[in-house]
Write a protein that holds these residues in place. Structure first.
Motif, PDB file in Angstrom:
ATOM      1  N   LEU A 101       0.851  -1.184   0.000  1.00  0.00           N
ATOM      2  CA  LEU A 101       0.000   0.000   0.000  1.00  0.00           C
ATOM      3  C   LEU A 101       0.887   1.235   0.000  1.00  0.00           C
ATOM      4  O   LEU A 101       1.693   1.432   0.912  1.00  0.00           O
ATOM      5  CB  LEU A 101      -0.910   0.018   1.222  1.00  0.00           C
ATOM      6  CG  LEU A 101      -1.903   1.175   1.327  1.00  0.00           C
ATOM      7  CD1 LEU A 101      -2.908   1.130   0.189  1.00  0.00           C
ATOM      8  CD2 LEU A 101      -2.627   1.148   2.670  1.00  0.00           C
ATOM      9  N   ALA A 102       0.777   2.044  -1.033  1.00  0.00           N
ATOM     10  CA  ALA A 102       1.545   3.282  -1.132  1.00  0.00           C
ATOM     11  C   ALA A 102       0.779   4.405  -0.451  1.00  0.00           C
ATOM     12  O   ALA A 102      -0.350   4.716  -0.842  1.00  0.00           O
ATOM     13  CB  ALA A 102       1.812   3.626  -2.592  1.00  0.00           C
ATOM     14  N   ASP A 103       1.386   5.009   0.565  1.00  0.00           N
ATOM     15  CA  ASP A 103       0.829   6.178   1.245  1.00  0.00           C
ATOM     16  C   ASP A 103       1.309   7.414   0.494  1.00  0.00           C
ATOM     17  O   ASP A 103       2.505   7.709   0.456  1.00  0.00           O
ATOM     18  CB  ASP A 103       1.323   6.187   2.694  1.00  0.00           C
ATOM     19  CG  ASP A 103       0.795   7.367   3.492  1.00  0.00           C
ATOM     20  OD1 ASP A 103       0.252   8.310   2.886  1.00  0.00           O
ATOM     21  OD2 ASP A 103       0.939   7.361   4.728  1.00  0.00           O
ATOM     22  N   LEU A 104       0.371   8.141  -0.133  1.00  0.00           N
ATOM     23  CA  LEU A 104       0.738   9.269  -0.974  1.00  0.00           C
ATOM     24  C   LEU A 104       0.588  10.612  -0.268  1.00  0.00           C
ATOM     25  O   LEU A 104       0.804  11.663  -0.882  1.00  0.00           O
ATOM     26  CB  LEU A 104      -0.107   9.261  -2.254  1.00  0.00           C
ATOM     27  CG  LEU A 104      -0.074   7.960  -3.066  1.00  0.00           C
ATOM     28  CD1 LEU A 104      -0.883   8.115  -4.341  1.00  0.00           C
ATOM     29  CD2 LEU A 104       1.348   7.526  -3.376  1.00  0.00           C
ATOM     30  N   ASP A 105       0.255  10.599   1.019  1.00  0.00           N
ATOM     31  CA  ASP A 105       0.054  11.844   1.746  1.00  0.00           C
ATOM     32  C   ASP A 105       1.306  12.709   1.771  1.00  0.00           C
ATOM     33  O   ASP A 105       1.224  13.938   1.755  1.00  0.00           O
ATOM     34  CB  ASP A 105      -0.391  11.561   3.187  1.00  0.00           C
ATOM     35  CG  ASP A 105      -1.903  11.446   3.308  1.00  0.00           C
ATOM     36  OD1 ASP A 105      -2.600  11.927   2.396  1.00  0.00           O
ATOM     37  OD2 ASP A 105      -2.381  10.879   4.301  1.00  0.00           O
ATOM     38  N   ARG A 106       2.475  12.083   1.853  1.00  0.00           N
ATOM     39  CA  ARG A 106       3.731  12.843   1.935  1.00  0.00           C
ATOM     40  C   ARG A 106       4.407  12.982   0.574  1.00  0.00           C
ATOM     41  O   ARG A 106       5.593  13.306   0.499  1.00  0.00           O
ATOM     42  CB  ARG A 106       4.673  12.169   2.936  1.00  0.00           C
ATOM     43  CG  ARG A 106       4.118  12.158   4.353  1.00  0.00           C
ATOM     44  CD  ARG A 106       5.094  11.559   5.337  1.00  0.00           C
ATOM     45  NE  ARG A 106       4.556  11.548   6.687  1.00  0.00           N
ATOM     46  CZ  ARG A 106       5.197  11.068   7.758  1.00  0.00           C
ATOM     47  NH1 ARG A 106       6.416  10.553   7.603  1.00  0.00           N
ATOM     48  NH2 ARG A 106       4.638  11.091   8.943  1.00  0.00           N
ATOM     49  N   GLY A 107       3.658  12.731  -0.476  1.00  0.00           N
ATOM     50  CA  GLY A 107       4.187  12.869  -1.818  1.00  0.00           C
ATOM     51  C   GLY A 107       4.060  11.587  -2.595  1.00  0.00           C
ATOM     52  O   GLY A 107       4.288  10.495  -2.060  1.00  0.00           O
ATOM     53  N   TYR A 181      -7.077  -0.515  -0.622  1.00  0.00           N
ATOM     54  CA  TYR A 181      -6.699  -1.421   0.464  1.00  0.00           C
ATOM     55  C   TYR A 181      -5.600  -2.380   0.019  1.00  0.00           C
ATOM     56  O   TYR A 181      -5.562  -2.806  -1.139  1.00  0.00           O
ATOM     57  CB  TYR A 181      -7.903  -2.270   0.901  1.00  0.00           C
ATOM     58  CG  TYR A 181      -9.074  -1.471   1.405  1.00  0.00           C
ATOM     59  CD1 TYR A 181      -9.182  -1.141   2.743  1.00  0.00           C
ATOM     60  CD2 TYR A 181     -10.066  -1.041   0.523  1.00  0.00           C
ATOM     61  CE1 TYR A 181     -10.258  -0.395   3.204  1.00  0.00           C
ATOM     62  CE2 TYR A 181     -11.137  -0.296   0.974  1.00  0.00           C
ATOM     63  CZ  TYR A 181     -11.227   0.017   2.317  1.00  0.00           C
ATOM     64  OH  TYR A 181     -12.293   0.759   2.771  1.00  0.00           O
ATOM     65  N   ALA A 182      -4.738  -2.719   0.952  1.00  0.00           N
ATOM     66  CA  ALA A 182      -3.768  -3.793   0.753  1.00  0.00           C
ATOM     67  C   ALA A 182      -3.572  -4.511   2.072  1.00  0.00           C
ATOM     68  O   ALA A 182      -3.287  -3.884   3.107  1.00  0.00           O
ATOM     69  CB  ALA A 182      -2.428  -3.261   0.239  1.00  0.00           C
ATOM     70  N   ALA A 191      -2.282   4.192  -3.168  1.00  0.00           N
ATOM     71  CA  ALA A 191      -2.353   3.252  -4.290  1.00  0.00           C
ATOM     72  C   ALA A 191      -2.043   1.862  -3.759  1.00  0.00           C
ATOM     73  O   ALA A 191      -1.069   1.679  -3.017  1.00  0.00           O
ATOM     74  CB  ALA A 191      -1.366   3.631  -5.389  1.00  0.00           C
ATOM     75  N   ALA A 192      -2.868   0.901  -4.116  1.00  0.00           N
ATOM     76  CA  ALA A 192      -2.647  -0.497  -3.750  1.00  0.00           C
ATOM     77  C   ALA A 192      -2.001  -1.206  -4.926  1.00  0.00           C
ATOM     78  O   ALA A 192      -2.505  -1.141  -6.052  1.00  0.00           O
ATOM     79  CB  ALA A 192      -3.961  -1.168  -3.377  1.00  0.00           C
ATOM     80  N   LEU A 193      -0.875  -1.873  -4.675  1.00  0.00           N
ATOM     81  CA  LEU A 193      -0.113  -2.542  -5.721  1.00  0.00           C
ATOM     82  C   LEU A 193      -0.073  -4.040  -5.464  1.00  0.00           C
ATOM     83  O   LEU A 193       0.056  -4.483  -4.322  1.00  0.00           O
ATOM     84  CB  LEU A 193       1.320  -2.011  -5.766  1.00  0.00           C
ATOM     85  CG  LEU A 193       1.501  -0.490  -5.880  1.00  0.00           C
ATOM     86  CD1 LEU A 193       2.983  -0.139  -5.862  1.00  0.00           C
ATOM     87  CD2 LEU A 193       0.834   0.046  -7.133  1.00  0.00           C
ATOM     88  N   LEU A 194      -0.180  -4.812  -6.534  1.00  0.00           N
ATOM     89  CA  LEU A 194      -0.088  -6.266  -6.468  1.00  0.00           C
ATOM     90  C   LEU A 194       0.735  -6.737  -7.654  1.00  0.00           C
ATOM     91  O   LEU A 194       0.466  -6.340  -8.788  1.00  0.00           O
ATOM     92  CB  LEU A 194      -1.490  -6.890  -6.518  1.00  0.00           C
ATOM     93  CG  LEU A 194      -1.577  -8.418  -6.560  1.00  0.00           C
ATOM     94  CD1 LEU A 194      -1.098  -9.045  -5.258  1.00  0.00           C
ATOM     95  CD2 LEU A 194      -3.008  -8.863  -6.854  1.00  0.00           C
TER      96      LEU A 194
END
Length: 387
Positions: A101-107, A181-182, A191-194
């Motif tokens: 799970l990519a947290d994009l809040d800090r960029g 979700y991840a 962004a959720a990546l698989l």
């Protein structure tokens, strides 16, 4: 070619239960006792994605699980809103799976870089070293922050040969909050990546039901981050677009925009960019970015169901007719067309009984961010059964 069901198939499930606990139970029952390597779910915000994510992660603890909120859900059996669809990829088809799970809040850059590093630790190798014939990626991006282009660019830089296919999360057209979700954790700016290593051949599908009308437009002034085109052919964009369509500026609205998006033509195929609204009486805001000096073609609609059926058939033919299942991402504007024309049953019929789960999106991803398109991954029979 007739589609051949294979013994090792993806398992799809859907629930229209308004009670979240009952919906989760129905999904789990529908998925059965599959030994899942990976699982994807797509839930209406009316159901509540957090409890669904947690229930599926608990029940399938060895599986990599991603999901998101939606603007409608579908399987090969039904399409609708207010429910939740899911699909399980068995270990007999998927050798390895990794989710992050990519947290994009800090960029966006920092969030995607950290998520890619997490995937690489799980896979024990860089993404750019993965064999694109055996590995495929899925990406689910929150649909309200406008980060899709940068996310796709960064994934392309990290894994130049790997396909990441997916869509932008929705919220049933409320446009207030979308969540991805991840592995049981959700984020409304992420962004959720698989990434999967498939023991089966697969094909990426891009299907859109449009053709050029013969009118080329050049973007001469644009605010790229805001997705606003101020000028087409050196004149106010709304005026030029309205003239090309054959209506007045005051007639521009969702019906005209849905019927006449523009397409960036690559190898004779359109990559759709859809107008959203008129800005300040002269600009056009789009659902995805368009760049200065880009030349686009004005489009007109064709047959959505026939095009979908044709593109799925062609991919199935490439797989020798052996189909294990599919994961699909269908634009909300296509869903609105399906609803307006009462094409729901025909759309489901076009899936040809292929085990499928998908959702109606706020944008589609494959080699970039696009609109009014269906993107999908179709899996064939495991190589061990066809070699």
């Amino acid at each position: 070619m007739e589609l051949t069901a294979v013994k090792t198939r993806l398992r799809s499930a859907v629930s229209w239960q308004p009670d979240t606990r009952k919906a989760a139970e129905e999904l789990i029952e529908g998925l059965g006792d599959v030994d899942a390597a990976a699982l994807m779910f797509f839930a209406s915000p009316a159901i509540g994605g957090d409890p669904i994510a947690q229930a599926l992660t608990r029940h399938f603890p060895a599986a990599a699980v991603i999901g998101c909120t939606t603007a409608g859900e579908f399987t090969e059996r039904a399409t609708g809103t207010g429910g939740v669809s899911a699909i399980a990829l068995p270990r007999s088809l998927v050798r390895t799976a990794a989710a992050a799970l990519a947290d994009l809040d800090r960029g966006v850059d920092a969030g995607i870089t950290a998520a890619v590093a997490q995937l690489e630790r799980q896979l024990d190798r860089p993404l750019r070293d993965l064999d694109p014939d055996r590995y495929v990626g899925f990406v689910l991006i929150d649909g309200l922050h406008g980060d899709e282009e940068r996310v796709n660019d960064l994934l392309g830089n990290a894994a130049p040969l790997l396909s990441f296919v997916g869509g932008s999360a929705g919220d049933d057209l409320a446009f207030t909050k979308t969540t991805v979700y991840a592995d049981g954790t959700g984020h409304d700016h992420g962004a959720a990546l698989l990434v999967l290593e498939s023991d089966a051949p697969f094909r990426v599908i891009k299907s859109c039901s449009f053709e050029p009308v013969g009118r080329t437009l050049t973007i001469t002034d644009a605010d790229v981050p805001e997705r606003i085109v101020w000028e087409l052919d050196g004149r106010p964009a709304a005026q030029v677009y309205a003239e090309a369509v054959g209506c007045g500026i005051h007639d521009l609205g969702s019906t005209v925009f849905m019927s006449h998006p523009v397409g960036l033509m690559i190898d004779g195929k359109p990559w759709i960019r859809s107008p959203q609204q008129v800005v300040e009486g002269r600009g056009l805001k789009f659902y995805c970015q368009v760049l200065p000096q880009m030349q686009v073609e004005l489009m007109r609609g064709t047959d959505l169901v026939a095009e979908t059926r044709h593109d799925l058939r062609r991919a199935a033919d490439d797989l020798g007719g052996h189909v294990a299942g599919a994961v699909m991402f269908n634009c909300i504007l296509r869903r609105l067309e399906i609803d307006q024309k009462d094409l729901g049953d025909q759309f489901v019929d076009a899936l040809a009984d292929i085990p499928t789960a998908g959702f109606h999106t706020y944008g589609e991803s494959w080699l970039g961010h696009i609109n009014q398109t269906l993107t999908a991954v179709l899996f064939g029979a495991p190589r061990s059964t066809t070699d």
